[in-house]
Design a protein around this motif. Structure first.
Motif, short mmCIF file in Angstrom:
data_model
loop_
_atom_site.label_atom_id
_atom_site.label_comp_id
_atom_site.label_asym_id
_atom_site.label_seq_id
_atom_site.Cartn_x
_atom_site.Cartn_y
_atom_site.Cartn_z
N ARG A 7 0.97 -1.26 -0.17
CA ARG A 7 0.06 0.02 -0.17
C ARG A 7 0.92 1.30 -0.01
N VAL A 8 0.66 2.05 -0.90
CA VAL A 8 1.37 3.45 -0.90
C VAL A 8 1.24 4.12 0.57
N ALA A 9 0.17 4.01 1.28
CA ALA A 9 0.10 4.65 2.46
C ALA A 9 1.26 4.08 3.40
N ASP A 10 1.75 3.04 3.19
CA ASP A 10 2.58 2.18 4.04
C ASP A 10 4.07 2.37 3.57
N ARG A 11 4.25 2.97 2.55
CA ARG A 11 5.72 3.34 2.02
C ARG A 11 5.54 4.56 1.22
N PRO A 12 5.43 5.77 2.03
CA PRO A 12 5.37 7.09 1.44
C PRO A 12 6.44 7.42 0.33
N GLU A 13 7.59 6.77 0.75
CA GLU A 13 8.93 7.04 -0.18
C GLU A 13 8.56 6.29 -1.76
N ILE A 14 7.42 5.51 -1.99
CA ILE A 14 7.37 5.02 -3.42
C ILE A 14 6.48 6.10 -3.90
N GLU A 31 0.33 14.96 -12.08
CA GLU A 31 -0.20 15.70 -11.00
C GLU A 31 -1.50 15.18 -10.42
N ALA A 32 -2.18 14.63 -11.31
CA ALA A 32 -3.42 14.08 -10.90
C ALA A 32 -3.02 12.67 -9.73
N TYR A 33 -2.27 11.90 -10.14
CA TYR A 33 -2.05 10.87 -9.42
C TYR A 33 -1.24 11.27 -8.18
N LEU A 34 -0.08 12.11 -8.24
CA LEU A 34 0.48 12.87 -7.14
C LEU A 34 -0.45 13.33 -5.96
N GLU A 35 -1.42 14.13 -6.69
CA GLU A 35 -2.60 14.74 -5.52
C GLU A 35 -3.22 13.77 -4.87
N SER A 36 -3.70 12.81 -5.90
CA SER A 36 -4.42 11.43 -5.18
C SER A 36 -3.65 10.80 -4.12
N MET A 37 -2.34 10.36 -4.47
CA MET A 37 -1.61 9.82 -3.33
C MET A 37 -1.22 10.62 -2.05
N GLU A 38 -1.09 11.96 -2.47
CA GLU A 38 -1.01 12.86 -1.33
C GLU A 38 -2.25 12.78 -0.36
N ASP A 39 -3.26 12.84 -0.91
CA ASP A 39 -4.56 12.52 -0.08
C ASP A 39 -4.58 11.18 0.57
N CYS A 40 -4.07 10.16 -0.12
CA CYS A 40 -4.10 8.78 0.69
C CYS A 40 -2.87 8.99 1.88
N LYS A 43 -4.09 10.71 5.12
CA LYS A 43 -5.06 9.81 5.91
C LYS A 43 -6.28 10.48 6.43
N LYS A 44 -6.81 11.48 5.53
CA LYS A 44 -7.89 12.07 5.96
C LYS A 44 -9.30 11.48 5.79
N SER A 45 -9.11 10.28 4.71
CA SER A 45 -10.40 9.59 4.75
C SER A 45 -9.87 8.12 4.27
N ILE A 46 -10.90 7.43 3.98
CA ILE A 46 -10.39 5.88 3.61
C ILE A 46 -9.94 5.86 2.10
N VAL A 47 -10.58 6.89 1.16
CA VAL A 47 -10.74 6.84 -0.18
C VAL A 47 -9.92 8.10 -0.41
N PRO A 48 -8.97 8.40 -1.28
CA PRO A 48 -8.07 7.15 -2.19
C PRO A 48 -7.03 6.33 -1.48
N GLN A 49 -6.92 5.23 -1.85
CA GLN A 49 -5.78 4.26 -1.82
C GLN A 49 -5.33 3.91 -3.04
N TRP A 50 -3.95 3.54 -2.94
CA TRP A 50 -3.17 2.94 -4.14
C TRP A 50 -2.43 1.91 -3.58
N TYR A 51 -2.25 0.88 -4.67
CA TYR A 51 -1.59 -0.36 -4.14
C TYR A 51 -0.79 -0.51 -5.17
N ILE A 52 0.59 -1.45 -5.02
CA ILE A 52 1.36 -1.62 -6.04
C ILE A 52 2.04 -3.10 -5.93
N ALA A 53 2.14 -3.79 -7.03
CA ALA A 53 3.15 -4.88 -6.65
C ALA A 53 4.32 -4.86 -7.16
N PHE A 54 5.30 -5.00 -6.35
CA PHE A 54 6.79 -4.90 -6.58
C PHE A 54 7.46 -6.46 -6.70
#
Length: 152
Positions: A7-14, A31-40, A43-54
């Motif tokens: 979860r990007v929320a668990d690894r802000p450095e990514i 910028e749209a992705y960066l803004e959404s990930m900043e919101d994630c 942790k102001k709300s549950i959504v948005p969230q982002w997930y990566i397979a590494f």
């Protein structure tokens, strides 16, 4: 194949790497992705969230959860979006693992019904998604398929 889902929320450095990857795959402004990930990350709300397979620090798949994935049915939320697996890794169950992970993770957060839009006609059913209806895409004349994932 060894990979991990993060979860990007668990690894802000990514965040920057993940935003750039999604931007390259989908053509949505970086910028749209960066803004959404900043919101994630805020942790102001549950959504948005982002997930990566590494796999060995290489992103091989990913998806997000946002309120609305560019369609007219604002009541059908939240939406899984930007599901993508690198071409050389397709057929290995990565997208299915990501979908299962996000459904489980969102259920833990109190959201047990998710939606997604797609033009695929048989892929998502393999992972418990059901066709719900056709929806009008934002800014386009076309319609697309809306799927739902409900709790078991």
């Amino acid at each position: 194949m060894e990979y991990e889902i993060i979860r990007v929320a668990d690894r802000p450095e990514i965040k920057e790497q993940a935003a750039q990857w999604f931007h390259q795959k989908w053509g949505i402004p970086l910028e749209a992705y960066l803004e959404s990930m900043e919101d994630c990350l805020a942790k102001k709300s549950i959504v948005p969230q982002w997930y990566i397979a590494f796999e060995n620090e290489r992103i091989i798949g990913g998806l997000g959860v946002i309120e609305n994935d560019f369609h007219d049915r604002k009541d059908l939320a939240p939406n899984v979006c930007a599901v993508y697996t690198e071409e050389d890794k397709r057929g290995n169950g990565i997208a299915g693992a990501l979908l299962n992970y996000v459904c489980t993770d969102m259920k833990k957060k109190g959201i047990d019904t998710l939606y997604l839009i797609t033009d695929h006609t048989s892929f998502y059913e393999r992972y418990g998604w059901e066709f719900l209806c056709m929806v009008q895409e934002d800014g386009e004349a076309g319609t697309t398929r809306m799927y739902i994932h409900r709790p078991y």
